[in-house]
Scaffold this active site. Structure first.
Site, PDB file in Angstrom:
ATOM      1  N   HIS A 147     -41.567 -69.353  57.306  1.00 40.80           N
ATOM      2  CA  HIS A 147     -43.020 -69.228  57.183  1.00 40.80           C
ATOM      3  C   HIS A 147     -43.618 -70.531  57.730  1.00 40.80           C
ATOM      4  CE1 HIS A 147     -46.909 -69.124  55.023  1.00 40.80           C
ATOM      5  NE2 HIS A 147     -46.687 -67.854  54.776  1.00 40.80           N
ATOM      6  N   ASP A 224     -37.388 -72.908  50.002  1.00 44.77           N
ATOM      7  CA  ASP A 224     -38.652 -72.178  49.861  1.00 44.77           C
ATOM      8  C   ASP A 224     -38.347 -70.908  49.064  1.00 44.77           C
ATOM      9  OD1 ASP A 224     -40.866 -70.599  50.071  1.00 44.77           O
ATOM     10  OD2 ASP A 224     -41.126 -70.845  52.232  1.00 44.77           O
ATOM     11  N   GLN A 227     -40.446 -66.133  48.041  1.00 46.63           N
ATOM     12  CA  GLN A 227     -40.156 -64.691  48.011  1.00 46.63           C
ATOM     13  C   GLN A 227     -38.911 -64.392  47.184  1.00 46.63           C
ATOM     14  OE1 GLN A 227     -42.208 -62.443  49.100  1.00 46.63           O
ATOM     15  NE2 GLN A 227     -43.561 -63.654  50.392  1.00 46.63           N
ATOM     16  N   CYS A 390     -47.685 -65.214  59.207  1.00 43.58           N
ATOM     17  CA  CYS A 390     -47.427 -66.659  59.234  1.00 43.58           C
ATOM     18  C   CYS A 390     -46.022 -66.997  59.720  1.00 43.58           C
ATOM     19  CB  CYS A 390     -47.680 -67.310  57.870  1.00 43.58           C
ATOM     20  SG  CYS A 390     -49.325 -67.049  57.234  1.00 43.58           S
TER      21      CYS A 390
HETATM   22  C1  LIG Z   1     -41.663 -67.460  52.441  1.00 43.37           C
HETATM   23  C2  LIG Z   1     -43.019 -68.034  52.161  1.00 43.37           C
HETATM   24  N1  LIG Z   1     -43.178 -69.355  52.176  1.00 43.37           N
HETATM   25  C3  LIG Z   1     -44.356 -69.930  51.920  1.00 43.37           C
HETATM   26  C4  LIG Z   1     -45.474 -69.183  51.643  1.00 43.37           C
HETATM   27  C5  LIG Z   1     -46.770 -69.880  51.377  1.00 43.37           C
HETATM   28  O1  LIG Z   1     -47.262 -69.592  50.127  1.00 43.37           O
HETATM   29  P1  LIG Z   1     -48.720 -70.084  49.725  1.00 43.37           P
HETATM   30  O2  LIG Z   1     -49.644 -69.569  50.770  1.00 43.37           O
HETATM   31  O3  LIG Z   1     -48.943 -69.464  48.390  1.00 43.37           O
HETATM   32  O4  LIG Z   1     -48.698 -71.569  49.676  1.00 43.37           O
HETATM   33  C6  LIG Z   1     -45.363 -67.791  51.623  1.00 43.37           C
HETATM   34  C7  LIG Z   1     -46.518 -66.912  51.339  1.00 43.37           C
HETATM   35  O5  LIG Z   1     -47.288 -66.493  52.144  1.00 43.37           O
HETATM   36  C8  LIG Z   1     -44.103 -67.202  51.895  1.00 43.37           C
HETATM   37  O6  LIG Z   1     -43.955 -65.880  51.895  1.00 43.37           O
END
Ligand SMILES: Cc1ncc(COP(=O)(O)O)c(C=O)c1O
Lengths: 453, 150
Positions: A147, A224, A227, A390
């Site tokens: 992401h 991370d 998910q 993203c």
């Molecule tokens: C794998 C992953 N990492 C990071 C994020 C970022 O999360 P947030 O936008 O809540 O900071 C997301 C969510 O969109 C995600 O799915």
């Protein structure tokens, strides 16, 4: 596979259990475009049960005040509830209380780590923080499926410090290509940052292989868990990662609160990212000394009711049972992916038939843009995510500009997946076949209404 | 099973233009070019203006890109509308189109100015789709400003 064996033996939720769960989520009984809402966008943000909304409201109505400041009764109550929430999160991922830092979301957690390293790289944090300092020649490793939240902070850290950013490539099926892992994680590697579960592919990455290799060269591991934490039992001690981040809003909690886990020995050696009130011991006009973790990383007034809401969300998930949630979602994920694959012209990204995936599937409908697919489904009350989610580099690697993603959660029913599949099956008929090619003649049917000059 | 609203958004002319776009494919000799991206979905367009030598009349608009049916049809309809018009006239029409698209369905499009592109007015009710419809027109506006500066 990083799911534990207990998860594979857990029973999926029964239909009546799911219906009972749905009663707890007011939004799930609303209608959209005159159809009952079919919410298949939990990967972006989950819906919230009444227990979470009530926990926030009760706190605000009975205990609200500033935490860690002031000596009055409400301040003491609020501080206790706030710290209990931290303990709930710690227990949920098998960490110690002081290893849990509140953030706004996963994105802030990742930036916190990157900026702490950045500050260490310019000498902040003294001798203790030297181990976090990066310089030219050092390497940061991510993967091709990250992401943007777990990519751009490292790009920026590399740019500020002169370190080199590298990545683990993926294969056409979306799995990490680990055959050259020993070269990718080498004596120069300082940080290995990767996602536990891909928000697009639904693949579960082999954490233990990456951790073992990182340990062998002394690199730090950042996971991370955005998910994974919402969807199956996460044990940071068993996984042996150094840092992990996730967001409350994807796991039944409120927006505005996230979690950074860090091994306490590391957190206590790291310089802070945000500075200001509530994170200091002694302040002079020239300089300041900082509290130990977690307060060192919690500058300014905190998101108190949100943290309390997140703890209520975790209590809710625990009461249902993470292993049963995981079993339910893995069955839904398989049904989703198999069903989509059976529709002519649909390409599903990520793990193939019979391979493990969480409860989500991203797909491309030949010749039809994901925006149009999403608009068509929305007309039936079906909420999905469209676009690049993203993950532009991942989409580019797989040869698609954008995809449609359906993602399930504990409240998702088999029937909802069936409605999605029926909707996708009708998409091609509505939009017709793929582009036939450009025309050089002006469209013949257009009436003469060009207007005067 | 599809609603009147959805059929209003995706009118047959839009689907036809999306499938068989007019002006698609860049050619040599453009006076100016603009590349625009819609960051929410990654859709892109590159649009070029060709002038009749010695005039400010656009002989042809050529474009390439990828995107949803709305954005592709919009580029095609735009090219069809403005080929043969002088740049100031094109600017007027872009302004008119923008006004309609920002109106959330409250302003009726002027068919004398927008021709077949009036079929895109349905997208103005879908806030998330206005950017799709505007992409080519924004690119053209930019290309005109570059052409004037050249
Ligand atoms: C794998 C992953 N990492 C990071 C994020 C970022 O999360 P947030 O936008 O809540 O900071 C997301 C969510 O969109 C995600 O799915």
């Amino acid at each position: 596979m990083t799911m534990t064996s207990s998860q594979t033996v857990a029973q999926p939720l029964t239909h009546s259990e799911i219906l009972a769960i749905r009663e707890d989520f007011p939004i799930l009984s609303t209608t959209v475009n005159a159809h009952p809402l079919v919410y298949l966008d939990s990967g972006a943000t989950s819906q919230k049960p009444r227990a979470v909304l009530d926990a926030e409201r009760t706190f605000l109505e009975t205990e609200n005040s500033a935490v860690h400041r002031g000596a009055h009764t409400l301040a003491a109550l609020a501080t206790e509830t706030f710290e209990n929430a931290r303990a709930t999160v710690a227990r949920f991922i098998n960490a110690a209380d002081d290893e849990i830092v509140w953030t706004s979301n996963a994105t802030e957690g990742l930036n916190l780590i990157a900026y702490a390293f950045s500050n260490a790289s310019v000498g902040r944090g003294g001798i203790e923080a030297k181990r976090f300092a990066l310089s030219p020649g050092d390497e940061i490793l991510v993967t091709e499926m990250e992401h943007h939240a777990n990519l751009i902070p490292w790009q920026e850290l590399a740019a500020r410090t002169g370190a080199t950013l590298r990545f683990v490539p993926i294969d056409d099926g979306g799995s990490l290509r680990l055959e050259s892992l020993d070269e990718l994680v080498n004596a120069r590697t300082r940080i290995v940052a990767f996602t536990h579960v891909s928000n697009v592919l639904g693949v579960i990455n082999p954490v233990e292989l990456l951790v073992a290799r990182a340990r062998a060269v002394g690199a730090l591991v950042v996971l991370d868990a955005c998910q994974s934490a919402p969807h199956f039992a996460l044990d940071v001690a068993a996984l042996d990662v150094d840092f992990a981040v996730f967001s409350g809003h994807k796991m039944l909690g409120p927006t505005g609160v996230g979690v950074l886990y860090g091994r306490s020995e590391l957190l206590n050696a790291m310089p802070p990212f945000l500075t200001g009130g509530s994170m200091i011991t002694t302040v002079t006009m020239e300089s300041a000394e900082f509290l130990p973790a977690p307060q060192r990383f919690e500058a300014g007034t905190q998101r108190v009711s949100q943290a309390i809401g997140l703890a209520a969300a975790i209590d809710y998930l625990d009461a249902v049972g993470m292993d049963r949630i995981a079993a339910h979602e893995s069955a839904l994920g398989a049904k989703l992916a198999d069903g989509l694959r059976a529709i002519p012209g649909v390409r599903v990204l990520g793990p193939g038939p019979g391979e493990a995936r969480v409860g989500l599937a991203s797909f491309d409908v030949a010749g039809i843009h994901s925006h149009d697919v999403g608009q068509f489904l929305d007309d039936r009350g079906i909420a999905v995510r469209v676009g690049h989610h993203c993950t532009q580099p991942l989409h580019r690697r797989l040869g698609v500009v954008s995809t449609t993603r359906a993602s399930a959660y504990l409240y998702t029913t088999d029937d909802e997946v069936d409605e999605l599949l029926a909707g996708v099956a009708d998409v091609s008929a509505f939009f017709g076949a793929a582009r036939r090619g450009a025309r050089d003649e002006r469209p013949a049917e257009r009436p003469e209404m060009r207007g005067t000059l | 099973m599809t609603s009147a609203e959805l059929n209003g958004l995706y009118q047959q002319m839009i689907l036809d233009h999306a499938r068989t776009p007019y002006g698609f494919g860049l050619t040599e000799g453009a006076i100016s070019r603009s590349h625009q991206v819609n960051p929410t979905c990654g859709d892109e367009i590159t649009l070029e203006l060709h002038l009749e030598p010695g005039t400010d009349v656009v002989s042809s608009v050529r474009w390439e890109g990828h995107g949803c049916a709305i954005s592709q049809a919009s580029a095609s309809l735009f090219a069809d509308l403005v080929d043969g018009l002088p740049m100031p006239e094109i600017s007027t029409r872009i302004d008119s189109f923008r006004e309609v698209m920002r109106s959330r369905g409250t302003i009726d499009p002027d068919e004398r100015l927008l021709g077949d592109a009036v079929v895109l007015a349905g997208a103005s009710r879908y806030v998330a789709r206005v950017k799709c419809a505007m992409l080519a027109w924004v690119a053209a506006e930019h290309a005109i400003s570059l052409a004037k500066a050249a």
